[in-house]
Design an enzyme around this catalytic site. Structure first.
Site, PDB file in Angstrom:
ATOM      1  N   CYS A   1       0.864  -1.183   0.000  1.00 24.70           N
ATOM      2  CA  CYS A   1       0.000   0.000   0.000  1.00 24.70           C
ATOM      3  C   CYS A   1       0.894   1.225   0.000  1.00 24.70           C
ATOM      4  O   CYS A   1       1.890   1.262   0.731  1.00 24.70           O
ATOM      5  CB  CYS A   1      -0.879  -0.024   1.243  1.00 24.70           C
ATOM      6  SG  CYS A   1      -1.928   1.427   1.397  1.00 24.70           S
TER       7      CYS A   1
ATOM      8  N   HIS B   1      -8.899  -3.822  -2.252  1.00 23.50           N
ATOM      9  CA  HIS B   1      -7.981  -3.042  -1.413  1.00 23.50           C
ATOM     10  C   HIS B   1      -8.397  -1.562  -1.407  1.00 23.50           C
ATOM     11  O   HIS B   1      -8.485  -0.929  -0.343  1.00 23.50           O
ATOM     12  CB  HIS B   1      -6.557  -3.215  -1.966  1.00 23.50           C
ATOM     13  CG  HIS B   1      -5.505  -2.444  -1.232  1.00 23.50           C
ATOM     14  ND1 HIS B   1      -4.468  -3.036  -0.544  1.00 23.50           N
ATOM     15  CD2 HIS B   1      -5.303  -1.109  -1.109  1.00 23.50           C
ATOM     16  CE1 HIS B   1      -3.702  -2.108  -0.006  1.00 23.50           C
ATOM     17  NE2 HIS B   1      -4.180  -0.923  -0.335  1.00 23.50           N
ATOM     18  N   GLU B   2      -8.673  -1.017  -2.580  1.00 26.37           N
ATOM     19  CA  GLU B   2      -9.033   0.407  -2.675  1.00 26.37           C
ATOM     20  C   GLU B   2     -10.416   0.657  -2.086  1.00 26.37           C
ATOM     21  O   GLU B   2     -10.655   1.680  -1.439  1.00 26.37           O
ATOM     22  CB  GLU B   2      -8.973   0.883  -4.132  1.00 26.37           C
ATOM     23  CG  GLU B   2      -7.606   0.727  -4.806  1.00 26.37           C
ATOM     24  CD  GLU B   2      -6.451   1.261  -3.974  1.00 26.37           C
ATOM     25  OE1 GLU B   2      -6.623   2.265  -3.250  1.00 26.37           O
ATOM     26  OE2 GLU B   2      -5.368   0.663  -4.027  1.00 26.37           O
TER      27      GLU B   2
ATOM     28  N   HIS C   1     -10.206   1.103   1.550  1.00 25.02           N
ATOM     29  CA  HIS C   1      -9.742   2.433   1.966  1.00 25.02           C
ATOM     30  C   HIS C   1     -10.914   3.390   2.182  1.00 25.02           C
ATOM     31  O   HIS C   1     -10.883   4.229   3.077  1.00 25.02           O
ATOM     32  CB  HIS C   1      -8.835   3.047   0.885  1.00 25.02           C
ATOM     33  CG  HIS C   1      -7.388   2.675   1.025  1.00 25.02           C
ATOM     34  ND1 HIS C   1      -6.645   2.968   2.154  1.00 25.02           N
ATOM     35  CD2 HIS C   1      -6.529   2.084   0.165  1.00 25.02           C
ATOM     36  CE1 HIS C   1      -5.394   2.542   1.977  1.00 25.02           C
ATOM     37  NE2 HIS C   1      -5.295   2.000   0.781  1.00 25.02           N
TER      38      HIS C   1
HETATM   39 ZN    ZN Z   1      -3.631   1.093  -0.014  1.00 21.76          ZN
END
Ligand code: ZN
Length: 183
Positions: free
Chosen positions: A111, A154-155, A158
């Protein structure tokens, strides 16, 4: 337009832990410009000469909160073939379906907000379908598999204040190893 290296928040920054709110259309000029800068940053970071020239850590995704912006959107730049990139700009995303099969990366996830190596299994769906809007407010729908699927998840995390290492079992980081396929 000249290249601008983006300032990316570090994992300790509390702004990475806030839940984001939906973007309202039409996008401002500044938002569109920022999205282009995110695309450029990610693309350059994956091209060796440019990543060295601008001192960029390679990454394929960036979400708005990593830039201190509390809004639901992210960008993924996927190198689908050597030297060929596809840009995904997904605003107000929703994951609408996912596979039963789970995968994880053998090298551990990375990341751009996490400047250290973290070992362990991050369970991800092998395939996801994600819906949202592009910069112009048009509906978009993408299917991701393998590393692209991981990037989308993953995004998306966030935007909900979740960092990848939150998903690693603290007591036994490799606990689920046998329940998923490593890529
Ligand atoms: Zn990330």
């Amino acid at each position: 337009m000249s290249f601008k290296k983006l300032d990316i928040l570090d994992e300790k920054d509390k702004r990475l832990r806030m839940k984001c709110h939906d973007v309202i259309f039409p996008l401002s000029k500044e938002r569109k410009k920022l999205i282009q800068q995110m695309i450029d940053h990610l693309t350059y970071s994956q091209i060796e000469d440019l990543s060295i020239k601008y001192d960029l850590r390679p990454g394929m995704g960036l979400a708005a909160p990593q830039l201190g912006i509390n809004e639901n959107f992210f960008v993924v730049v996927h190198e689908y073939e050597e030297g060929k990139f596809h840009n995904y700009v997904i605003i107000n995303p929703k994951i609408v379906s996912y596979s039963e099969e789970k995968i994880c990366t053998s090298t551990g996830e990375g990341c751009l907000s996490v400047n250290r190596d973290i070992e362990g299994i991050v369970p991800r769906y092998a395939r996801v379908t994600i819906e949202g809007f592009d910069e112009m407010g048009n509906k978009v729908k993408f299917r991701g598999r393998e590393e692209l699927s991981i990037a989308f998840q993953h995004e998306y995390d966030h935007l909900n204040g979740i960092l990848f290492f939150d998903r690693i079992d603290k007591d036994n980081p490799f606990k689920d190893k046998d329940n998923m396929r490593m890529i």
